[in-house]
Motif scaffolding. Structure first.
Motif, PDB file in Angstrom:
ATOM      1  N   ASP A 245      -2.302 -27.648 -95.461  1.00  0.00           N
ATOM      2  CA  ASP A 245      -1.640 -27.359 -94.103  1.00  0.00           C
ATOM      3  C   ASP A 245      -0.169 -27.251 -94.280  1.00  0.00           C
ATOM      4  O   ASP A 245       0.699 -26.863 -93.234  1.00  0.00           O
ATOM      5  CB  ASP A 245      -2.311 -28.187 -93.117  1.00  0.00           C
ATOM      6  CG  ASP A 245      -2.075 -29.676 -93.281  1.00  0.00           C
ATOM      7  OD1 ASP A 245      -1.201 -29.791 -94.024  1.00  0.00           O
ATOM      8  OD2 ASP A 245      -3.129 -30.364 -92.778  1.00  0.00           O
ATOM      9  N   THR A 246       0.248 -27.790 -95.496  1.00  0.00           N
ATOM     10  CA  THR A 246       1.929 -27.931 -95.345  1.00  0.00           C
ATOM     11  C   THR A 246       2.224 -27.886 -96.997  1.00  0.00           C
ATOM     12  O   THR A 246       1.419 -28.299 -97.692  1.00  0.00           O
ATOM     13  CB  THR A 246       2.291 -29.335 -94.923  1.00  0.00           C
ATOM     14  OG1 THR A 246       1.785 -29.288 -93.563  1.00  0.00           O
ATOM     15  CG2 THR A 246       3.975 -29.292 -95.079  1.00  0.00           C
ATOM     16  N   ILE A 247       3.298 -27.315 -96.963  1.00  0.00           N
ATOM     17  CA  ILE A 247       4.006 -27.187 -98.477  1.00  0.00           C
ATOM     18  C   ILE A 247       5.230 -27.888 -98.424  1.00  0.00           C
ATOM     19  O   ILE A 247       5.980 -27.801 -97.282  1.00  0.00           O
ATOM     20  CB  ILE A 247       4.510 -25.852 -98.751  1.00  0.00           C
ATOM     21  CG1 ILE A 247       2.986 -24.676 -99.167  1.00  0.00           C
ATOM     22  CG2 ILE A 247       5.432 -25.516 -99.941  1.00  0.00           C
ATOM     23  CD1 ILE A 247       3.525 -23.092 -99.148  1.00  0.00           C
ATOM     24  N   CYS A 248       5.444 -28.740 -99.357  1.00  0.00           N
ATOM     25  CA  CYS A 248       6.532 -29.493 -99.633  1.00  0.00           C
ATOM     26  C   CYS A 248       7.364 -29.203-100.862  1.00  0.00           C
ATOM     27  O   CYS A 248       6.588 -28.749-102.272  1.00  0.00           O
ATOM     28  CB  CYS A 248       6.288 -30.968 -99.689  1.00  0.00           C
ATOM     29  SG  CYS A 248       7.709 -31.872-100.079  1.00  0.00           S
ATOM     30  N   LEU A 249       8.614 -28.723-100.990  1.00  0.00           N
ATOM     31  CA  LEU A 249       9.537 -28.417-102.001  1.00  0.00           C
ATOM     32  C   LEU A 249      10.623 -29.290-102.223  1.00  0.00           C
ATOM     33  O   LEU A 249      11.230 -29.665-101.058  1.00  0.00           O
ATOM     34  CB  LEU A 249       9.819 -26.913-101.986  1.00  0.00           C
ATOM     35  CG  LEU A 249       8.735 -26.159-102.180  1.00  0.00           C
ATOM     36  CD1 LEU A 249       9.391 -24.725-101.642  1.00  0.00           C
ATOM     37  CD2 LEU A 249       8.344 -25.908-103.579  1.00  0.00           C
ATOM     38  N   THR A 250      11.039 -29.694-103.513  1.00  0.00           N
ATOM     39  CA  THR A 250      11.994 -30.910-103.696  1.00  0.00           C
ATOM     40  C   THR A 250      13.406 -29.746-103.506  1.00  0.00           C
ATOM     41  O   THR A 250      13.282 -28.908-104.366  1.00  0.00           O
ATOM     42  CB  THR A 250      12.019 -31.473-105.000  1.00  0.00           C
ATOM     43  OG1 THR A 250      10.667 -32.294-104.655  1.00  0.00           O
ATOM     44  CG2 THR A 250      13.229 -32.297-104.975  1.00  0.00           C
TER      45      THR A 250
ATOM     46  N   LEU B  97      11.878 -30.855 -98.239  1.00  0.00           N
ATOM     47  CA  LEU B  97      11.589 -29.766 -97.332  1.00  0.00           C
ATOM     48  C   LEU B  97      10.134 -29.560 -97.036  1.00  0.00           C
ATOM     49  O   LEU B  97       9.413 -28.926 -97.894  1.00  0.00           O
ATOM     50  CB  LEU B  97      12.347 -28.567 -97.680  1.00  0.00           C
ATOM     51  CG  LEU B  97      13.940 -28.543 -98.063  1.00  0.00           C
ATOM     52  CD1 LEU B  97      14.358 -27.213 -98.844  1.00  0.00           C
ATOM     53  CD2 LEU B  97      14.661 -29.001 -96.698  1.00  0.00           C
ATOM     54  N   TYR B  98       9.805 -29.546 -95.970  1.00  0.00           N
ATOM     55  CA  TYR B  98       8.323 -29.248 -95.199  1.00  0.00           C
ATOM     56  C   TYR B  98       8.146 -27.919 -94.830  1.00  0.00           C
ATOM     57  O   TYR B  98       9.117 -27.753 -94.027  1.00  0.00           O
ATOM     58  CB  TYR B  98       7.946 -30.397 -94.497  1.00  0.00           C
ATOM     59  CG  TYR B  98       7.842 -31.558 -95.440  1.00  0.00           C
ATOM     60  CD1 TYR B  98       6.576 -32.140 -95.968  1.00  0.00           C
ATOM     61  CD2 TYR B  98       8.886 -32.386 -95.259  1.00  0.00           C
ATOM     62  CE1 TYR B  98       6.700 -33.384 -96.646  1.00  0.00           C
ATOM     63  CE2 TYR B  98       8.948 -33.794 -95.876  1.00  0.00           C
ATOM     64  CZ  TYR B  98       7.957 -34.064 -96.525  1.00  0.00           C
ATOM     65  OH  TYR B  98       7.765 -35.219 -97.257  1.00  0.00           O
TER      66      TYR B  98
END
Length: 157
Positions: A46-51, A91-92
């Motif tokens: 339900d969510t993507i996180c990137l650095t 970042l979400y």
């Protein structure tokens, strides 16, 4: 580079299933398997996180692909799903058509961190729990058991 990145994940094991699966078992460096992975994983997560290795304000200014439209929030931390170390901006993102298009421009699971975007370490969450975590420059990733089971059915076919 030392093994700090890999060792850091041991402390985050509780975020993945009790026994995370080595993502390399799914050959996500193969473009076809990467796209199959996206199809399954993005329908489950339900969510993507990137650095982002910079400040939040810099991301907004650098965002050439309009990813800011998909942004849900951010967090400044020195600990990610795969690292413990320097301070980064997590970042979400919502999983929307804009984010899907951006991910589909990649060729494999480690095809991140271009000079234009500075984004790396794809991480997927379901109900705020990590279900997939990758380390782009070290080229390793982990998958939780439930997602691994779903991927196994899709990638084997």
């Amino acid at each position: 580079m030392n093994n700090k990145k890999r060792n850091g994940n041991k402390n985050k094991k509780e975020n993945l299933d009790e026994r995370p699966i080595d993502g390399d078992l799914f050959c996500l460096t193969n473009t076809t398997n990467y796209y199959k992975f996206l199809k399954v994983a993005l329908n489950y997560a339900d969510t993507i996180c990137l650095t982002f290795n910079g400040r939040y304000k810099e991301f907004i200014e650098l965002d050439r692909n309009s990813l800011a439209e998909s942004l849900k929030g951010h967090k400044i931390t020195n600990q990610t799903a795969v690292t413990i170390g320097p301070t980064v901006c997590l970042l979400y993102f919502r999983i929307d058509s804009n984010m899907r298009k951006w991910l589909n421009r990649k060729r494999h699971i480690y095809d991140f961190y271009s000079d234009e975007e500075w984004l790396e370490d794809l991480c997927l969450l379901k109900d705020e729990q990590v279900i997939f975590a990758s380390c782009t420059h070290e080229e390793f990733c982990y998958v939780d058991k439930k997602l691994a089971d779903m991927l196994g059915k899709m990638i084997d076919s």
